[in-house]
Design an enzyme around this catalytic site. Sequence first.
Site, PDB file in Angstrom:
ATOM      1  CG  ASP A 212      -2.138  -0.851   1.074  1.00 27.20           C
ATOM      2  OD1 ASP A 212      -2.282  -1.473   0.009  1.00 27.20           O
ATOM      3  OD2 ASP A 212      -2.958  -0.915   2.016  1.00 27.20           O
TER       4      ASP A 212
ATOM      5  CG  ASP B 273       3.109  -6.542  10.893  1.00 23.06           C
ATOM      6  OD1 ASP B 273       2.273  -6.784  10.001  1.00 23.06           O
ATOM      7  OD2 ASP B 273       2.776  -6.142  12.033  1.00 23.06           O
TER       8      ASP B 273
ATOM      9  CG  ASP C 298      -4.327  -7.714  15.527  1.00 21.99           C
ATOM     10  OD1 ASP C 298      -5.171  -6.920  15.995  1.00 21.99           O
ATOM     11  OD2 ASP C 298      -3.106  -7.551  15.720  1.00 21.99           O
TER      12      ASP C 298
END
Length: 499
Positions: free
Chosen positions: A89, A144, A237
């Site tokens: 993104d 991540d 999450d």
Amino acid sequence: MMASAILFLFVFLLFLIFLYSLVQLQLLLNYLKARKSNKKKHFSTLSDLPFVTIQLPIYNEKPVIERLLKNISEIDYPSEKLEIQVLDDSTDDSVELTAAIITDLQQKGIDIKHLCRTNRVGFKAGALKEGLESAKAEFIAIFDSDFLPKKDWLHKTLPWFEDKEIGVVQTRWGHLNRNYSLLTQLQAFLLDFHFILEQTGRNCGDHFINFNGTAGIWRKQCILDAGNWQGDTLTEDLDLSYRAQLKGWKFKYLEEVEAPAELPITISAARSQQFRWNKGAAENFQKNYKKLWLNKGISLGTRIHSFFHLLNSSLFLLVLLLAVLSVPVLFISNDGNRQIFIDIMLFFSISTIIFFISYWVTFARINGYNWRSLLRFSVLFFTFFSIAMGFSIHNTRAVLEGHFGKRSEFIRTPKFNIRGREKVLGLEPFRVSFQLLLEICMIFLFGYAVFSAFVIDNYSLILFHLMLFFGFSYVVFTSLNITFWRPNRFSKPVRSGGK
């Protein structure tokens, strides 16, 4: 009447924290029980290995993207059964760098795809959801950008899915830069407590746990059955974790499997991360707890633990109220009620003892059970709680926004690819704000309380006020980019694993 009301409210807040400490005590007992039954699983043959998709959600991650992709490309797993999705993104020039690295990996025969969106709808949850539409695998691992799983990570996690009821396997976070500064040491101190005691304790007690956003693997069917990723909270999450477990899916937590990552090194980054986590927890309480409480198929114990789990961040509101009330209480307790007040404080000191023992068990799990570790732990324990209280205004605002439904943008935590002692140049100092001015006022308030203790000869709250004075001073000074701690001066290397 006013004095009685203040004293009553002060004692009531102590009682609520005492209840929370009892929940932590049960998690400690569960953890000690779990350690005696540590099991490992393995696939019998390579033909048993399922197809896996690894999703890497990224946003302007230029400092760490090369390290991330190199690490993930070296995961030990048959290439014909592994797909990697880079969910990008980004809005900066890191897109070109990422594309070049991915092209190079593709030429080496690695099945890796660069998926870019034209908007950030749903933020991380939106990226994961869109990637899931084209994911080929039954199992979805998520990392991540700052995480560096070991090569055998998939081999240690996937066998647990032989139980068809398991929807998620979550692993423990490690810390690449634990000893970079006091700030990183304290963040590691908190996260170790969560990943060692809380996650293991809840999982062993068959209570709800949470996928931590990274370093875990989902069964794709579980994600879809629970309603897929949703971006209406800042902790997508935690949200999906509760919706999945409300649907009857089981989660498995593996304390012994570690995935190292980078801790925020600046106060602004730590503030941002804390704000997102604390607000997101409050949002999830508002979204999911009523459904959980009304679900008759869930035990009373799990409902109670989930209540304290989802309201964990709301404890900062209690701490802030307790701190402010403690100043008038200091004078009230000096007016003929000192002995009664001291007796009350002695009783509620049980909470501190429970927290001390619980955090010590997790600290010793990493650093070893010896007197030297105990001394280091004692200093870190009181330093941690002092600075945690210094964050109470910031985190209380996050909690209140979450409970009252104020929307805000998902702000990514910046990464710097730092493991050693090098400094990061060009960081913007934290801007002066109304919140910072309130925190400065707190320094003067608790400084006054410490001074008053000597004037009226009443030292019943002096340790509490000293901790508050230090905590707010640290938060304010570091926010203004004033450094008074030399990184690594008193730290020593830490083992990454082992009991």
